[in-house]
Design an enzyme around this catalytic site. Structure first.
Site, PDB file in Angstrom:
ATOM      1  N   SER A 145     -27.033 -38.719 -20.111  1.00 51.19           N
ATOM      2  CA  SER A 145     -28.492 -38.785 -20.120  1.00 51.19           C
ATOM      3  C   SER A 145     -28.966 -40.064 -20.818  1.00 51.19           C
ATOM      4  CB  SER A 145     -29.049 -37.516 -20.770  1.00 51.19           C
ATOM      5  OG  SER A 145     -30.427 -37.376 -20.518  1.00 51.19           O
ATOM      6  N   ASP A 270     -31.603 -32.813 -10.207  1.00 54.32           N
ATOM      7  CA  ASP A 270     -31.790 -32.930 -11.658  1.00 54.32           C
ATOM      8  C   ASP A 270     -33.264 -32.714 -12.002  1.00 54.32           C
ATOM      9  OD1 ASP A 270     -32.108 -33.897 -14.323  1.00 54.32           O
ATOM     10  OD2 ASP A 270     -30.339 -35.152 -14.096  1.00 54.32           O
ATOM     11  N   HIS A 298     -29.237 -30.925 -14.778  1.00 54.62           N
ATOM     12  CA  HIS A 298     -29.139 -32.009 -15.756  1.00 54.62           C
ATOM     13  C   HIS A 298     -28.009 -31.708 -16.729  1.00 54.62           C
ATOM     14  CE1 HIS A 298     -30.647 -35.506 -17.912  1.00 54.62           C
ATOM     15  NE2 HIS A 298     -30.479 -34.831 -19.040  1.00 54.62           N
TER      16      HIS A 298
END
Length: 334
Positions: A145, A270, A298
């Site tokens: 991320s 996502d 995610h």
């Protein structure tokens, strides 16, 4: 005329999502909230030239290749995705180490500044230190991320592309403004609120122990990431506002500059992203492979049955890292 094989820079993932976790939100929430892997770690404090510090958490062992892990926003070595990968790497003979971003190791950092998506200096310093200690040890970096954004920004900027043997980025926010906008819609607003609360608690704790120049800038807690970044992240780190921060720190427009092979693992569903922000082939350098799955959420990617769930990232990432060591420094990611 000679015929050359076609090299695809965007490929379809082999990930098959668990049938009992349909949709992006269950894939995201299950492994990140309901899973608690344990791993024995040794902490090291790395002093920085500016007087601050980074805390590194190492798995056991003194030999073997090293994989440096960059966590996501407000993550740590206790984050399930990080702890799970550390265990998987240890089983394969790698040494795993989590580099905590400033203020994320459980203790406020010393300086007013913290970290952001385009902050590559600490990663660069850490890698140079690890390389100085063990100049011949294979070294890889895995970023999740926001940590994936930092990694890809660093790869686009670095003048020493062969400093690392392998790189993997997972669930990357390629365009920060689009990610902030996506988190203001639908169920994704719950992720925004949870992460903002974590950020607010961390910076408030920091303000209580030092005379901070931004104290009071986010009281009350801003309702969105865009508001938080405009009031706090951008001015604290020298940007001219949130739009300047999002433009300069977004890794998506820089992917053509990357000279080191890197694998990016991304889910089209996502909930932190808009799928239209996924890069096109012409936006990637020949060293970048973007592996896209239809599902996965995610930093989720859960496969298997309810009785034996499989955390696919902990299979795919070590497999890729091992293959990179076997292929040598000039091979493309695969």
């Amino acid at each position: 005329m000679p015929c050359f094989p076609l090299v695809l820079m965007i490929t379809t993932s082999r990930f098959q999502p668990a049938w009992w976790l349909p949709g992006p939100h269950l894939q995201t929430l299950w492994p990140n909230l309901l899973r608690h892997p344990r791993v024995a770690l040794r902490r090291e404090r790395l002093e920085l030239p500016d007087g601050d510090f980074l805390d590194l958490d190492w798995t056991a062992g003194s030999r073997g290749p090293v994989a440096l892990i960059l966590h996501g926003l407000e993550g740590s070595s206790r984050s399930p995705y990080a702890a799970g990968l550390l265990n998987a790497l240890h089983r394969r003979g790698w040494r795993g180490v989590v580099m905590h971003a400033r203020g994320c190791s459980g203790e406020p950092n010393r300086l007013p500044r913290r970290y952001h998506a385009g902050d590559t200096a600490d990663l660069d310093y850490c890698l140079r230190e690890l390389r100085r200690r063990e100049p011949h040890t294979p070294l890889a970096v895995v970023g999740y991320s926001l940590g994936g954004s930092v990694l890809l920004n660093w790869l686009a900027e670095t003048s020493t592309p062969r400093q690392i043997a392998a790189a993997v980025a997972v669930s990357v926010p390629f365009r920060l403004g689009a990610t902030a906008d996506r988190l203001e819609r639908g169920f994704s607003r719950l992720y925004q609120r949870a992460l903002l609360r974590s950020l607010y608690r961390a910076v408030s704790a920091k303000h209580r122990v030092m005379n901070h120049p931004m104290a009071g800038a986010i009281d009350p807690m801003p309702p969105t990431f865009r508001a938080f970044d405009d009031a706090y992240t951008a001015p604290l780190h020298g940007f001219r506002g949130v739009d300047d921060y999002y433009r300069r720190a977004s890794c998506g427009p820089k992917l053509r500059r990357i000279r080191n092979p890197v694998l990016i693992l991304q889910a089209a569903n996502d909930p932190f992203m808009d799928s239209t922000t996924l890069p096109a082939e012409e936006q990637l350098s020949e060293n970048v492979t973007l592996e896209v799955s239809d599902a996965g959420g995610h930093v989720g990617f859960v496969a298997g049955s309810p009785f034996r769930p499989r955390y696919w990232l902990e299979e795919r990432i070590p497999q890729y890292l091992d293959s990179r060591l076997q292929q040598g420094p000039n091979a493309r990611p695969g």
